[in-house]
Write a protein that holds these residues in place. Structure first.
Motif, PDB file in Angstrom:
ATOM      1  N   THR A 146       0.695  -1.165  -0.144  1.00 57.82           N
ATOM      2  CA  THR A 146      -0.016  -0.061   0.024  1.00 57.82           C
ATOM      3  C   THR A 146       0.738   1.345  -0.222  1.00 57.82           C
ATOM      4  N   LYS A 147       0.767   1.962  -1.153  1.00 59.53           N
ATOM      5  CA  LYS A 147       1.304   3.345  -1.265  1.00 59.53           C
ATOM      6  C   LYS A 147       0.489   4.580  -1.688  1.00 59.53           C
ATOM      7  N   HIS A 148       0.094   5.265  -0.954  1.00 61.50           N
ATOM      8  CA  HIS A 148      -0.874   6.198  -1.608  1.00 61.50           C
ATOM      9  C   HIS A 148      -0.205   7.113  -2.418  1.00 61.50           C
ATOM     10  N   PRO A 149      -0.915   7.322  -3.516  1.00 54.91           N
ATOM     11  CA  PRO A 149      -0.394   8.383  -4.590  1.00 54.91           C
ATOM     12  C   PRO A 149      -0.519   9.698  -3.873  1.00 54.91           C
ATOM     13  N   GLU A 150       0.191  10.826  -4.480  1.00 51.43           N
ATOM     14  CA  GLU A 150       0.022  12.184  -3.959  1.00 51.43           C
ATOM     15  C   GLU A 150      -1.331  12.586  -4.386  1.00 51.43           C
ATOM     16  N   ALA A 151      -1.944  13.512  -3.539  1.00 52.80           N
ATOM     17  CA  ALA A 151      -3.335  13.745  -3.630  1.00 52.80           C
ATOM     18  C   ALA A 151      -3.594  14.663  -4.649  1.00 52.80           C
ATOM     19  N   ALA A 152      -2.526  15.723  -5.190  1.00 53.11           N
ATOM     20  CA  ALA A 152      -2.599  16.555  -6.253  1.00 53.11           C
ATOM     21  C   ALA A 152      -2.843  15.688  -7.610  1.00 53.11           C
ATOM     22  N   GLY A 153      -2.267  14.787  -7.737  1.00 56.10           N
ATOM     23  CA  GLY A 153      -2.372  13.703  -9.104  1.00 56.10           C
ATOM     24  C   GLY A 153      -3.402  13.237  -8.970  1.00 56.10           C
ATOM     25  N   GLU A 154      -3.991  12.956  -7.865  1.00 55.15           N
ATOM     26  CA  GLU A 154      -5.461  12.126  -7.835  1.00 55.15           C
ATOM     27  C   GLU A 154      -6.434  13.319  -8.438  1.00 55.15           C
ATOM     28  N   ILE A 155      -6.589  14.420  -7.634  1.00 59.43           N
ATOM     29  CA  ILE A 155      -7.508  15.288  -7.720  1.00 59.43           C
ATOM     30  C   ILE A 155      -7.475  15.799  -9.114  1.00 59.43           C
ATOM     31  N   ASN A 156      -6.376  16.008 -10.010  1.00 66.96           N
ATOM     32  CA  ASN A 156      -6.201  16.334 -11.292  1.00 66.96           C
ATOM     33  C   ASN A 156      -6.933  15.522 -12.268  1.00 66.96           C
ATOM     34  N   LYS A 157      -7.297  14.258 -11.521  1.00 65.24           N
ATOM     35  CA  LYS A 157      -8.016  13.323 -12.378  1.00 65.24           C
ATOM     36  C   LYS A 157      -9.578  13.939 -12.874  1.00 65.24           C
ATOM     37  N   LEU A 158     -10.031  14.792 -11.962  1.00 61.05           N
ATOM     38  CA  LEU A 158     -11.123  15.685 -12.178  1.00 61.05           C
ATOM     39  C   LEU A 158     -11.196  16.261 -13.520  1.00 61.05           C
ATOM     40  N   ASN A 159     -10.129  17.014 -13.861  1.00 57.72           N
ATOM     41  CA  ASN A 159      -9.989  17.773 -15.003  1.00 57.72           C
ATOM     42  C   ASN A 159     -10.104  16.891 -16.385  1.00 57.72           C
ATOM     43  N   ALA A 160     -10.102  15.560 -16.255  1.00 54.74           N
ATOM     44  CA  ALA A 160     -10.140  14.679 -17.442  1.00 54.74           C
ATOM     45  C   ALA A 160     -11.491  14.771 -17.902  1.00 54.74           C
ATOM     46  N   THR A 161     -12.444  15.389 -17.489  1.00 52.91           N
ATOM     47  CA  THR A 161     -13.763  15.069 -17.900  1.00 52.91           C
ATOM     48  C   THR A 161     -14.439  16.412 -17.670  1.00 52.91           C
ATOM     49  N   ASN A 162     -15.400  16.941 -18.518  1.00 53.00           N
ATOM     50  CA  ASN A 162     -16.039  17.864 -18.393  1.00 53.00           C
ATOM     51  C   ASN A 162     -17.571  17.729 -17.855  1.00 53.00           C
ATOM     52  N   ALA A 163     -17.807  16.381 -17.681  1.00 53.07           N
ATOM     53  CA  ALA A 163     -19.163  16.007 -17.064  1.00 53.07           C
ATOM     54  C   ALA A 163     -19.332  16.394 -15.783  1.00 53.07           C
ATOM     55  N   ASN A 164     -20.574  16.410 -15.272  1.00 55.91           N
ATOM     56  CA  ASN A 164     -20.777  16.770 -13.745  1.00 55.91           C
ATOM     57  C   ASN A 164     -20.438  15.500 -13.030  1.00 55.91           C
ATOM     58  N   ILE A 165     -19.997  15.625 -11.747  1.00 56.64           N
ATOM     59  CA  ILE A 165     -19.267  14.579 -10.960  1.00 56.64           C
ATOM     60  C   ILE A 165     -20.048  14.497  -9.672  1.00 56.64           C
ATOM     61  N   MET A 166     -20.448  13.233  -9.250  1.00 56.45           N
ATOM     62  CA  MET A 166     -20.961  12.976  -8.006  1.00 56.45           C
ATOM     63  C   MET A 166     -19.674  12.405  -7.093  1.00 56.45           C
ATOM     64  N   LEU A 167     -19.328  13.171  -6.248  1.00 46.92           N
ATOM     65  CA  LEU A 167     -17.920  12.825  -5.428  1.00 46.92           C
ATOM     66  C   LEU A 167     -18.316  12.466  -3.889  1.00 46.92           C
ATOM     67  N   GLY A 168     -18.147  11.116  -3.558  1.00 46.05           N
ATOM     68  CA  GLY A 168     -18.378  10.819  -2.237  1.00 46.05           C
ATOM     69  C   GLY A 168     -17.314  11.160  -1.497  1.00 46.05           C
ATOM     70  N   ALA A 169     -17.607  11.608  -0.097  1.00 44.94           N
ATOM     71  CA  ALA A 169     -16.560  11.936   0.823  1.00 44.94           C
ATOM     72  C   ALA A 169     -17.103  11.938   2.101  1.00 44.94           C
ATOM     73  N   TYR A 170     -16.173  11.463   3.291  1.00 43.20           N
ATOM     74  CA  TYR A 170     -16.662  11.742   4.625  1.00 43.20           C
ATOM     75  C   TYR A 170     -16.895  13.081   4.754  1.00 43.20           C
ATOM     76  N   ALA A 171     -18.139  13.023   5.620  1.00 37.37           N
ATOM     77  CA  ALA A 171     -18.479  14.501   6.045  1.00 37.37           C
ATOM     78  C   ALA A 171     -17.444  15.224   6.744  1.00 37.37           C
ATOM     79  N   LEU A 172     -16.611  14.604   7.480  1.00 37.77           N
ATOM     80  CA  LEU A 172     -15.758  15.514   8.451  1.00 37.77           C
ATOM     81  C   LEU A 172     -14.424  14.988   7.993  1.00 37.77           C
ATOM     82  N   GLY A 173     -13.558  16.044   7.423  1.00 38.41           N
ATOM     83  CA  GLY A 173     -12.218  15.922   7.285  1.00 38.41           C
ATOM     84  C   GLY A 173     -11.856  15.751   5.879  1.00 38.41           C
TER      85      GLY A 173
END
Length: 313
Positions: A146-173
């Protein structure tokens, strides 16, 4: 001398007999030392709670009148005593207000990490490396694979689509971190936030952590704008709308099983991975490591003959 029974696991949670208190108890107790406000570490109904100011605010919102009898707010680096145990909080880097708990008794230092991460995250106080005789570490992702990738690289994946995104995330943090990351790396996206997440965002802002631009979810906005909208929702909503149409699905988590059947995989974790745990052990320089909240077998194997690793759970 390290006391092997300094922390024991009971039906109520982690108990320190020498200070007569519980660490992150699972049921209401008289004396509770709380590392952070996630539900698996902080329950309501305790008689006395010792925690940071942000953790107090989150718990009071989450549990309302059942939060606790009395909150004893402690700043980072401020020492206090429960019986003969001296306790000091240090930032854990997990979420806003999260704390490592240093416990000193008869000259021996026991450091409980709670949940933690050491990578940069401007929405919470950065992790501090503190030396201790015993490191009591979470082992959620204590696996060499288990090696977590950098958050910046992961969040940049959202730029690969123009479509609307439903993004699940824990409410706190996680949600507040995602809002900040999208603002920083995906400036063309408009952020919509589920109403149940909003109180936590406001508490972040009240404590000086500004995640950036967002707005409360408005159904009309999503209907009228078929591109560039990111709707952040808590897990229950995300999983209940598994047939949602006209959106790309993503869930921000370090767990692989939560990435399945989503349009975008988003490996953003708020826990230490294998390398981060090893770095923490190296810098804390403990004589013993005790593991919790996961599987410590691989750490025990890794340090065999070099360092005592005790699996508490």
């Amino acid at each position: 001398m390290i006391l092997e029974d300094f922390i024991t696991i009971t039906s109520m949670g982690l108990y320190c007999v020498y200070g007569d208190f519980y660490l992150d108890p699972q049921q209401p107790v008289k004396e509770a030392v709380i590392s952070h406000a996630h539900g698996d570490h902080a329950v309501g109904g305790n008689q006395n709670v010792y925690c940071t100011g942000a953790t107090t605010a989150f718990m009071k919102h989450r549990y309302r009148k059942f939060a606790a009898g009395d909150f004893h707010i402690k700043s980072y680096h401020q020492s206090f005593k429960l019986k003969e145990v001296t306790i000091t909080f240090y930032p854990a880097g997990h979420i806003l207000g999260s704390a490592q708990v240093m416990m000193e008794y008869k000259g021996v230092k026991y450091l409980y990490t709670g949940d933690y991460k050491i990578e940069p995250d401007i929405t919470c106080e950065p992790f501090e490396f503190i030396q201790a005789d015993v490191l009591i570490t979470e082992s959620t992702f204590a696996d060499p694979e288990t090696k977590h990738p950098e958050a910046a690289g992961e969040i940049n994946k959202l730029n690969a689509t123009n479509a609307n995104i439903m993004l699940g995330a824990y409410a706190l943090g996680k949600s507040q971190r995602i809002i900040q990351l999208i603002n920083q790396y995906c400036p063309d996206k408009n952020i919509l936030v589920h109403h149940s997440i909003m109180p936590f965002v406001k508490i972040y802002e009240e404590h000086g952590m500004k995640p950036g631009k967002y707005q409360v979810y408005d159904r009309k906005v999503m209907k009228q704008n078929t591109q560039h909208q990111v709707y952040i929702v808590p897990p229950m909503v995300f999983h209940s709308y598994f047939k949602a149409v006209n959106v790309v699905r993503a869930f921000a988590s370090g767990w692989k099983n939560l990435q399945q059947q989503n349009g975008i995989s988003l490996y953003i974790s708020d826990h230490a991975d294998w390398d981060a745990i090893l770095e923490t052990i190296e810098k804390v320089q403990p004589k013993e490591v005790w593991t919790l909240h996961g599987d410590g077998k691989q750490l025990k194997q890794h340090f065999a003959g070099k360092l005592e690793v005790k699996i508490l759970n």
